[in-house]
Design a protein around this motif. Structure first.
Motif, PDB file in Angstrom:
ATOM      1  N   ASN A 192       0.803  -1.225   0.000  1.00 46.28           N
ATOM      2  CA  ASN A 192       0.000   0.000   0.000  1.00 46.28           C
ATOM      3  C   ASN A 192       0.831   1.269   0.000  1.00 46.28           C
ATOM      4  O   ASN A 192       0.384   2.305  -0.513  1.00 46.28           O
ATOM      5  N   VAL A 193       2.011   1.209   0.595  1.00 49.25           N
ATOM      6  CA  VAL A 193       2.870   2.402   0.643  1.00 49.25           C
ATOM      7  C   VAL A 193       3.916   2.342  -0.456  1.00 49.25           C
ATOM      8  O   VAL A 193       3.893   3.122  -1.400  1.00 49.25           O
ATOM      9  N   GLU A 194       4.844   1.388  -0.332  1.00 49.46           N
ATOM     10  CA  GLU A 194       5.943   1.325  -1.297  1.00 49.46           C
ATOM     11  C   GLU A 194       5.458   0.958  -2.690  1.00 49.46           C
ATOM     12  O   GLU A 194       5.967   1.491  -3.683  1.00 49.46           O
ATOM     13  N   GLY A 195       4.483   0.066  -2.773  1.00 51.03           N
ATOM     14  CA  GLY A 195       3.944  -0.290  -4.079  1.00 51.03           C
ATOM     15  C   GLY A 195       3.333   0.906  -4.787  1.00 51.03           C
ATOM     16  O   GLY A 195       3.548   1.110  -5.989  1.00 51.03           O
ATOM     17  N   SER A 221      -5.539   0.908   7.061  1.00 52.25           N
ATOM     18  CA  SER A 221      -5.933   2.296   6.802  1.00 52.25           C
ATOM     19  C   SER A 221      -4.742   3.241   6.892  1.00 52.25           C
ATOM     20  O   SER A 221      -4.625   4.186   6.108  1.00 52.25           O
ATOM     21  N   ARG A 222      -3.863   3.010   7.853  1.00 49.12           N
ATOM     22  CA  ARG A 222      -2.672   3.865   7.966  1.00 49.12           C
ATOM     23  C   ARG A 222      -1.823   3.786   6.704  1.00 49.12           C
ATOM     24  O   ARG A 222      -1.355   4.805   6.189  1.00 49.12           O
ATOM     25  N   SER A 223      -1.640   2.580   6.204  1.00 49.82           N
ATOM     26  CA  SER A 223      -0.796   2.419   5.023  1.00 49.82           C
ATOM     27  C   SER A 223      -1.472   2.963   3.771  1.00 49.82           C
ATOM     28  O   SER A 223      -0.816   3.528   2.895  1.00 49.82           O
ATOM     29  N   ARG A 224      -2.773   2.817   3.674  1.00 49.26           N
ATOM     30  CA  ARG A 224      -3.468   3.359   2.506  1.00 49.26           C
ATOM     31  C   ARG A 224      -3.436   4.888   2.512  1.00 49.26           C
ATOM     32  O   ARG A 224      -3.295   5.529   1.458  1.00 49.26           O
ATOM     33  N   LEU A 225      -3.559   5.495   3.686  1.00 53.67           N
ATOM     34  CA  LEU A 225      -3.441   6.946   3.783  1.00 53.67           C
ATOM     35  C   LEU A 225      -2.045   7.398   3.373  1.00 53.67           C
ATOM     36  O   LEU A 225      -1.889   8.384   2.640  1.00 53.67           O
ATOM     37  N   HIS A 226      -1.029   6.683   3.833  1.00 56.14           N
ATOM     38  CA  HIS A 226       0.345   7.017   3.463  1.00 56.14           C
ATOM     39  C   HIS A 226       0.532   6.912   1.951  1.00 56.14           C
ATOM     40  O   HIS A 226       1.152   7.776   1.328  1.00 56.14           O
ATOM     41  N   GLY A 227      -0.026   5.859   1.361  1.00 60.22           N
ATOM     42  CA  GLY A 227       0.078   5.696  -0.086  1.00 60.22           C
ATOM     43  C   GLY A 227      -0.610   6.799  -0.863  1.00 60.22           C
ATOM     44  O   GLY A 227      -0.154   7.195  -1.944  1.00 60.22           O
TER      45      GLY A 227
END
Length: 309
Positions: free
Chosen positions: A86-89, A136-142
């Protein structure tokens, strides 16, 4: 007129399966990033192998496309996997799009990035996101990579319809556990989006003209919210779910869920106001009002009954 060329991730998923035919109907040529789940080839699709968690596999994937529609995400509790996908991808996918000169990038996110409610007629920018889960945290970061590149991020709340393996199954678990009644008589107001309406919004924002017309965050929700009571009645009528009446305090209902072996957090999703205003999406022509909850569930009732009951 040239056919728009669109790179799509997550095409084999719940939302992707509804979006792909709409892109084809709009005359787009679709390049599908396939990883673990195969996608049936169509005359308008080109299947390419790749993995969001493997940057090398993405090299050149956005070459010669006009738009990227990023639907893929990892939803689960594995924090390393959340970050990798979700973030790096997302970061690597945005970088590939920029390297290829792609001028339109659309990402499907979630209103769950705001965290627990209550939210009532919440507009974009009116509340600071406070995600409570690793997903949700990672999707927001992405999202930040997409927004930083001038892209569009669509945030629905709860999405239902054919292919839904989470929302209505979770509601069924809640109703089976709440023998003493709904919390606060089921007055919580919820933004529930039918999958076909969400797919129409995503397809429009991705292939409409002029390029880069839609930028920033958009709530992808219907015009009016649905009360928990309305949802329960419609699910009973069309899907055969238990019709739970009565009423008890939110705290008592949550305790009853826990005693029944359910995750008490489910009540935060269904029993607290989560009403998101979607006016901004209408300003770019991407708002698909869809149907009411009763008609929406009726349209998908055969699939739900086969899967759940």
């Amino acid at each position: 007129m040239n056919r728009p060329r669109v790179l799509v991730t997550g095409a084999s998923g719940f939302i992707g399966g509804a979006v792909l035919p709409l892109l084809g109907a709009a005359g787009a040529h679709v390049r599908v990033l396939a990883h673990r789940h195969p996608v049936a080839p169509e005359p308008y699709t080109e299947i390419v192998d790749g993995d969001l968690a493997d940057p090398a596999s993405l090299r050149g994937i956005a070459r010669d496309v006009d738009a990227v529609l990023h639907l893929a995400s990892y939803i689960g509790k594995d924090e390393e996997r959340c970050v990798a996908v979700n973030v790096e991808g997302t970061r690597h996918l945005v970088a590939e799009a920029e390297r290829a000169g792609v001028t339109r990038f659309v990402q499907l996110s979630t209103a769950a990035v705001y965290g627990n409610g209550p939210f009532r007629e919440l507009r974009e920018g009116d509340a600071e996101p406070r995600p409570v889960s690793a997903t949700s945290r990672s999707r927001l970061h992405g999202e930040r990579f997409v927004l930083g590149a001038g892209g569009a991020v669509l945030r629905p709340y709860l999405v239902y319809g054919t292919g839904d393996r989470w929302v209505m199954p979770a509601l069924l678990r809640v109703l089976r556990a709440l023998r003493s009644g709904l919390p606060e008589c089921g007055t919580a107001l919820l933004s529930l989006t039918e999958v076909g309406s969400l797919a129409a919004s995503l397809a429009h924002v991705t292939v409409s003209t002029p390029p880069r017309r839609a930028t920033g965050v958009f709530h992808a929700c219907p015009d009016r919210p649905v009360s928990l009571r309305e949802l329960v009645v419609a699910a009973h009528r069309h899907l055969g779910f238990p019709l739970v009446g009565g009423g008890q305090s939110f705290e008592a209902a949550q305790a009853e869920l826990v005693r029944a072996g359910c995750d008490g957090h489910l009540l935060d999703l269904f029993g607290v106001d989560h009403w998101f205003d979607a006016t901004r999406l209408a300003t770019v022509g991407g708002h698909a009002p869809g149907t009411g909850i009763s008609a929406g569930l009726a349209a998908h009732s055969a699939w739900y009954r086969a899967q759940l009951l």
